[in-house]
Scaffold this active site. Structure first.
Site, PDB file in Angstrom:
ATOM      1  CG  ASP A 132      -1.854   1.177   1.245  1.00 49.51           C
ATOM      2  OD1 ASP A 132      -2.529   1.410   0.234  1.00 49.51           O
ATOM      3  OD2 ASP A 132      -1.905   1.880   2.269  1.00 49.51           O
ATOM      4  CB  THR A 136      -2.097   5.541  -1.848  1.00 51.28           C
ATOM      5  OG1 THR A 136      -1.981   4.117  -1.900  1.00 51.28           O
ATOM      6  CG2 THR A 136      -3.327   5.902  -1.038  1.00 51.28           C
ATOM      7  CB  THR A 137       0.835   3.094  -5.621  1.00 54.05           C
ATOM      8  OG1 THR A 137       0.818   2.416  -4.359  1.00 54.05           O
ATOM      9  CG2 THR A 137       2.161   2.860  -6.301  1.00 54.05           C
ATOM     10  CG  ASP A 152      -6.731   0.594   0.516  1.00 52.64           C
ATOM     11  OD1 ASP A 152      -6.857   1.369   1.475  1.00 52.64           O
ATOM     12  OD2 ASP A 152      -5.635   0.269   0.036  1.00 52.64           O
TER      13      ASP A 152
END
Length: 610
Positions: A144, A177-178, A470
């Protein structure tokens, strides 16, 4: 003696003394010599008045020279002629970087953070092990992006900007998020090439803004919305949940966990408050043994001699001290004459606790949940009254329990009418693995539920919880904004195609920036293919050719290693997530591009106190 005509006259010619040295150097006025006049004129020759004239002029010239010299001394030095001036202004330990050096430091920091998390992107992304240097040396295994970046101690200011946008993305929509960090890093990489071509950063920013608007409009025109059709909308939610979970540890059982997540989110009935969904981790079994349970599960045991099952429960949730059946007067020293006096003090304490318990029982409850400890004496009193007493419940647990049962946390019990009680249909003890837990079913908040995760170890359970969180965040946002897109690199190729066409129509240097934005967008599917061990150059060229056809739904299928139809494969993503990635990454890149100076302040030193 001069003889002028028939009369002889005598005149005393006074010789002027030589001027002082400073007047000699400063005065350049010639001294006039006495001249002889024609005869028969009687002249008194005296050089004193001329000498006074010369002295006055000499003094004026000298004063002008001194004034100009003093003005030169008082004039402040310019920063150009004195490069060390700024260093004199800043403290000794302060560091200043300007121009190209500062911009290069910003670019390098942003690209380094992007490269760090790049390998975790996509269904075939790899995990990172994060080991703490603290006392426990705790280990976290995750892919994550937000979790990885939050664990890093970063010194570069531009890198901290990317860490912040990753945290905001996690809080706002839960997923991506990445992707947001990778896209921002690619935009900075392209901007560095343009700056080396002597294109001004403000020109690059203007081009990026034009490209951003074009890319966003391209996505808006290709969204799908099935909120009117319940079955199709549930199918969209399932596809989004499976796409989100496919890059996580739960990818092997993504259909099963997607079903759990969709059921839990649909119980919320449009609310984005995930507090009603409790995730409980219990080591043991396999991930497939996880299940969704209606109601609330509290990780506590029922005490000895208390009822094991209560129906139509009235629950008082409290945070109060129930351990004062001993002499505990805050460190005071009590001096008594005999042991009988000690017994009197203990009896007074017990009486005080008995009165407190009677006040609690007077609320008409049959279940008492306390944040703090409950000692043996009050526990006996509650058991005698047939009330289930639960002690030392963790604070997060009682807050969520008060929320789902419709009660409020109380700390005083003098006014029963002002205390709001919680209600549920059944309270009973259940077994999960080897542990006993208390199950509250039929709670007042009907949408409340608990997902119990089972797994081989704590590390697996922690990563499974992050993955499921998520998915829950993305689904709850999609229930509000029901627009969806295809996944697998399809949105990036659609945006890149439109931005390319805009670059061809735009004159001037902005077209270079718009073209760079398009290349940065195409880097996302390229990285997904590289992480899967595929030939990214071949796949991206095929994908670009496919997207020049009308209504194309082609994307990268990492399972077969070829270009696939995203509609048939059911790979879908939320529009809100993609929009947040696009906007956040572009704004962060713009902010870093504007930097032309980095000033690192000197650390504050502790003053020596007398």
């Amino acid at each position: 003696t001069f003889l002028l005509g028939p009369h002889t006259t005598r005149h005393c010619l006074r010789q002027q003394p030589p001027p002082p040295p400073h007047q000699r150097t400063c005065s350049r006025l010639p001294l006039r010599a006495p001249q002889r006049r024609p005869s028969r004129l009687r002249i008194s020759v005296s050089r004193a008045p001329a000498s006074r004239d010369i002295d006055a002029r000499t003094r004026d010239a000298a004063s002008q020279v001194r004034a100009s010299a003093s003005r030169r001394r008082l004039r402040p030095p310019s920063s150009a002629s004195h490069p060390l001036l700024m260093e004199r202004v800043l403290k000794d330990d302060a560091i200043e970087e300007k121009g190209e050096r500062a911009r290069m430091a910003s670019f390098v920091g942003g690209m380094a953070i992007s490269d760090l998390v790049k390998t975790t992107l996509g269904p075939k992304g790899m995990d990172k092990i994060l080991q703490s240097t603290g006392r426990g040396r705790s280990v976290t295994v995750t892919n994550d992006g937000a979790t990885i970046l939050k664990s890093l101690h970063i010194d570069n200011p531009a890198a901290k900007v990317l860490v912040d946008i990753s945290k905001v993305q996690d809080d706002e929509v839960g997923d991506g998020t990445t992707s947001v960090v990778v896209l921002a890093g690619e935009l900075l990489r392209e901007a560095e090439k343009l700056v080396n071509m002597k294109i001004h950063p403000m020109t690059i920013i203007a081009g990026y803004r034009m490209a951003l608007e074009c890319a966003r409009n391209a996505l808006l025109h290709r969204t799908m919305d099935n909120k009117e059709n319940t079955d199709k909308f549930r199918s969209d939610l399932m596809n989004i949940a499976m796409t989100t979970l496919s890059s996580k540890i739960l990818s092997q059982d993504k259909e099963y966990f997607a079903e759990l997540a969709v059921d839990a989110v649909l119980r919320l009935k449009g609310s984005t408050n995930l507090e009603a969904i409790q995730i409980l981790k219990k080591p043991g079994g396999s991930l497939r043994d996880s299940f969704l349970d209606e109601g609330f599960i509290l990780d506590k045991k029922i005490g000895i001699g208390q009822p094991k099952r209560i129906e139509n429960a009235k629950i008082l949730v409290a945070n109060t001290a129930m351990d004062t059946d001993k002499v505990k007067i805050y460190g005071a020293r009590v001096r008594v004459d005999s042991m009988s006096k000690v017994a009197d003090i203990e009896a007074a304490e017990k009486q005080k606790m008995r009165e407190k318990v009677q006040k609690i029982i007077a609320h008409g409850i049959n279940c008492f949940v306390n944040r703090q400890l409950i000692y043996n004496f009050p526990e006996e009193l509650f058991a005698d009254a047939g009330i289930l007493a639960i002690e030392h419940a963790d604070f997060e647990g009682i807050e969520r329990l008060a929320l789902v049962t419709g009660g409020e946390i109380a700390s005083t019990f003098d006014n029963p009418e002002s205390v709001k009680l919680g209600h549920c249909k059944v309270i009973e003890e259940i077994m999960i693995g080897e542990d006993r837990l208390i199950h509250f079913s039929g709670v007042e908040m009907g949408q409340a539920c608990t997902i119990v995760l089972r797994g081989a170890s704590e590390h697996v359970l922690d990563e499974a919880e992050r993955s499921l969180h998520d998915a829950l965040c993305v689904l709850s946002q999609t229930v509000n904004d029901t627009r969806v897109l295809f996944g697998g690199g399809w949105p990036e190729m659609v945006m890149a195609k439109e931005v390319d066409e805009l670059a061809r129509k735009t004159p001037g240097k902005k077209s270079h920036a718009i073209d760079a934005f398009s290349r940065a967008l195409q880097a996302i599917p390229t990285i997904i293919a590289d992480n899967a061990g595929l030939d990214s150059a071949e796949l991206i060229s095929q994908l670009r050719a496919e997207h020049h056809k009308e209504n194309c739904t082609a994307g990268i299928d990492v399972i077969t290693g070829a270009v696939g139809d995203m509609q048939k494969l059911g790979i879908q993503e939320s529009f809100k997530v993609k929009q947040a990635i696009l906007l956040s990454a572009t704004e962060a890149a713009e902010m870093i591009l504007r930097v032309d100076e980095i000033i690192t302040c000197a650390p504050r030193r502790r003053e020596d106190r007398m």
